[in-house]
Motif scaffolding. Sequence first.
Motif, short mmCIF file in Angstrom:
data_model
loop_
_atom_site.label_atom_id
_atom_site.label_comp_id
_atom_site.label_asym_id
_atom_site.label_seq_id
_atom_site.Cartn_x
_atom_site.Cartn_y
_atom_site.Cartn_z
N TRP A 187 0.83 -1.21 0.00
CA TRP A 187 0.00 0.00 0.00
C TRP A 187 0.86 1.25 0.00
CZ3 TRP A 187 -0.59 4.06 3.46
CH2 TRP A 187 -1.67 4.92 3.20
N LEU A 188 1.92 1.26 0.81
CA LEU A 188 2.80 2.43 0.87
C LEU A 188 3.48 2.67 -0.48
CD1 LEU A 188 4.46 1.96 4.39
CD2 LEU A 188 2.72 3.65 3.73
N LEU A 189 3.93 1.61 -1.13
CA LEU A 189 4.62 1.77 -2.41
C LEU A 189 3.68 2.31 -3.48
CD1 LEU A 189 6.81 -1.48 -2.52
CD2 LEU A 189 7.57 0.89 -2.14
N GLN A 190 2.39 2.00 -3.38
CA GLN A 190 1.44 2.53 -4.36
C GLN A 190 1.26 4.03 -4.22
OE1 GLN A 190 -2.18 -0.06 -5.29
NE2 GLN A 190 -1.47 -1.00 -3.39
N GLN A 191 1.61 4.59 -3.07
CA GLN A 191 1.49 6.02 -2.86
C GLN A 191 2.72 6.79 -3.34
OE1 GLN A 191 -1.63 6.42 -1.75
NE2 GLN A 191 -1.61 4.17 -1.56
N THR A 192 3.69 6.07 -3.86
CA THR A 192 4.93 6.69 -4.32
C THR A 192 5.10 6.48 -5.82
OG1 THR A 192 6.32 4.72 -3.99
CG2 THR A 192 5.91 6.11 -2.06
N PHE A 193 6.23 6.95 -6.33
CA PHE A 193 6.55 6.79 -7.75
C PHE A 193 7.49 5.61 -7.97
CE2 PHE A 193 9.60 9.69 -5.82
CZ PHE A 193 10.81 9.15 -6.22
N LEU A 194 7.68 4.78 -6.93
CA LEU A 194 8.63 3.67 -7.04
C LEU A 194 8.10 2.52 -7.88
CD1 LEU A 194 9.98 3.56 -3.37
CD2 LEU A 194 11.04 4.59 -5.38
N ILE A 195 6.79 2.42 -8.04
CA ILE A 195 6.21 1.41 -8.91
C ILE A 195 5.27 2.11 -9.89
CG2 ILE A 195 6.38 -0.45 -7.22
CD1 ILE A 195 3.47 -0.06 -6.58
N PRO A 196 5.13 1.58 -11.10
CA PRO A 196 4.28 2.23 -12.10
C PRO A 196 2.82 2.27 -11.64
CG PRO A 196 5.65 0.52 -13.10
CD PRO A 196 5.76 0.36 -11.62
N PRO A 197 2.11 3.36 -11.96
CA PRO A 197 0.69 3.41 -11.62
C PRO A 197 -0.09 2.37 -12.41
CG PRO A 197 1.31 5.26 -13.02
CD PRO A 197 2.58 4.59 -12.63
N GLY A 198 -1.07 1.78 -11.77
CA GLY A 198 -1.88 0.78 -12.45
C GLY A 198 -1.18 -0.54 -12.67
N LEU A 199 -0.09 -0.81 -11.92
CA LEU A 199 0.65 -2.06 -12.09
C LEU A 199 -0.24 -3.25 -11.76
CD1 LEU A 199 3.31 -3.70 -12.43
CD2 LEU A 199 3.72 -3.30 -9.98
N ASP A 200 -0.29 -4.22 -12.65
CA ASP A 200 -1.01 -5.47 -12.40
C ASP A 200 0.01 -6.51 -11.97
OD1 ASP A 200 -2.59 -7.68 -12.28
OD2 ASP A 200 -3.38 -7.53 -14.32
N ILE A 201 0.07 -6.80 -10.68
CA ILE A 201 1.10 -7.71 -10.18
C ILE A 201 0.91 -9.13 -10.70
CG2 ILE A 201 1.52 -6.35 -8.11
CD1 ILE A 201 -0.16 -8.36 -6.56
N ARG A 202 -0.27 -9.44 -11.22
CA ARG A 202 -0.49 -10.77 -11.76
C ARG A 202 0.34 -11.04 -13.00
NH1 ARG A 202 -6.93 -10.23 -11.96
NH2 ARG A 202 -6.18 -8.25 -12.82
N THR A 203 0.83 -9.97 -13.65
CA THR A 203 1.66 -10.14 -14.85
C THR A 203 3.13 -10.36 -14.49
OG1 THR A 203 2.01 -7.74 -15.04
CG2 THR A 203 0.08 -8.67 -16.15
N ILE A 204 3.50 -10.22 -13.23
CA ILE A 204 4.88 -10.44 -12.79
C ILE A 204 5.10 -11.94 -12.64
CG2 ILE A 204 6.59 -9.95 -11.01
CD1 ILE A 204 5.03 -7.44 -10.31
#
Length: 459
Positions: A187-204
Motif C-alpha cells: 500500500w505504501l509503495l502505491q502512494q509513491t513513484f517507485l512502482i508504475p501506476p496501475g501495475l497489475d502484479i499478476r503479470t509479474i
Amino acid sequence: MRLVQVLIPEGTRASVVATLDEQGIDYAIFDEVGRGDFEAMVQFPVPPSGVESVLEELTAAGIREEAYTIVLPTETVVSERLAALNERFPGLRISRDELYARAQDLAPANSTFFAFLLLSTVIAATGLLLDSAATIIGAMVVAPLMGPAISASVGTILDDRDMAARGVRLQVVGLLAAIATAAVLGWLLQQTFLIPPGLDIRTISQVAERTSPNFLSLFLALGSGIAGAISIMRGSGSTLVGVAIAVALVPPAATSGLGLAFGLPGVALAGAVLVVVNLLAINLSALILFYVAGFKPLDAGKYEGVRSSLVSRVTTIAVGIAVLCIVLGAVTVSTYQTQSYERQTQVILEQEFEQANVEGVVLVSVTVDYTPVDLLIDEDPVVDVLVGIPRDLQAPPDLAQRFDDTLTEQLGRDVVVRVGFVEAQVSDGETPTSPLASSPRITSGGSIALASSAPALSS
C-alpha cells in the motif's frame, strides 16, 4: 562422535564405572571439588546414536537426570574400542537431549524471530515487485518460519507442551505478521513513484508462480519437512538452509499481502493457501519422521500420553491438508485443462494454414488468454491470431468467425477469436518449413487490421 561429560554423585562412582566397562567405553575420571554433592566427573566418547542409551544406563547406575551433563561434538577420537562402539551404535540419530536443545535454538526469542520475519518479508515483497529471483532467494535464507515448525514437532514428540505451543504460536502469528507487513508495504509503495501506476502484479512472473498452487506444492512441502527433520536428527544444521530455500514460506506470504494491497483477493487467497499447505505439510512430515525414528519423551512415563497427543495432532493436520487439497486439486486440473486447450488450439490453427496452403500467407503467432480462474468462473478463452499476408492479397473478412467455428466444433467450447493481419514479405530463396517458424518482414508503411469473432468487436 560425541564427548559426554557427567558429574558422578557421592557414592555412585563404582556403579558408574562398572556400567561404562560393561558398555565397552573408554573413559577418564577427574575428582570434583566444585560441588559438595558430587565426587567426580567422568568423560567418555560415544557415537551420536549411542548417547541416549548410554545416558539411560548411567541414570540407572545412579546418575541423576538433573545433574550436570554436557554433550560435545568432537573432530577426532582415537581409541582401541572405537570400532566396536561404531558397530554397536551404527545409526546417525542424535540423542533426544540433543534434539531438544537444537529445537530450542530453532525457535529464537520473540524479538529475534519477528525482526528476521519482518526483514525477510520486506525483502521478499521487494523481490516480487522487481521480479528478481535472486532477491527472493535472499529472503528465503533470512526467513525464520521453518524453525518453529520443527520445534513444534519436537515439543509434541518429547511431550514439552510449552515448546510445542510456542512453535505453533510463532507459526500462526508469524504468518499473519508476514501477510500484514507485505500488505502495508504494498500500500505504501502505491502512494509513491517507485512502482508504475496501475501495475497489475499478476503479470509479474515471480508473483504468478505463487498464485497457482497445485499438488506438486504439497509434495515439495512434504519432502522439505522430511529433509528438515533429518537435518536436525542427524546434526546437519547446514542442510536446513537449503530446506528453507526449497520450501519458500515467506514469498507466498508476501504474495498474499501484496494481493490485499492491490485489491486482488484471488492473489491473496492463492498465496495464503500455498503457505498454509507448506506449513501443515512440514509439521505433518516432521511429526511422523520423529516418531518413526524412535524419539520418546524425556519422562518415560508419559509415552502413552504422547502417542494420544501425536495421533490427535496428526489427524488435525491431515484434515486441514485434505481440505486444502480441494483447492490444490481444482488448480491442478484447471491448469492442465487450460494448457491442454492452448496447445490444441495452436495445433488446430497450424493445420488449418497447412491445408489452405495459400502462397505468401503465413501464421505468425497464436496466443491463448485462458487461465485456471477463467475456467473455474466459466469465462470464454480468447485466442489471438496474427497472420502475415502479402500486400496484393485481400484479407478474408470472416476469418475470425471461421476460426471460431472450427475451434468450437473441435474443442467443444465457446471461444472469442481475434485475428490481426500484417503485411508480410517472404524471400524466394527459402520457403518457411513451419508456419510458426516463419518470421515475416513487415514492409514500411504496413498496416495492421483486426478481425474478431466477438460480436462487440466485429465489423
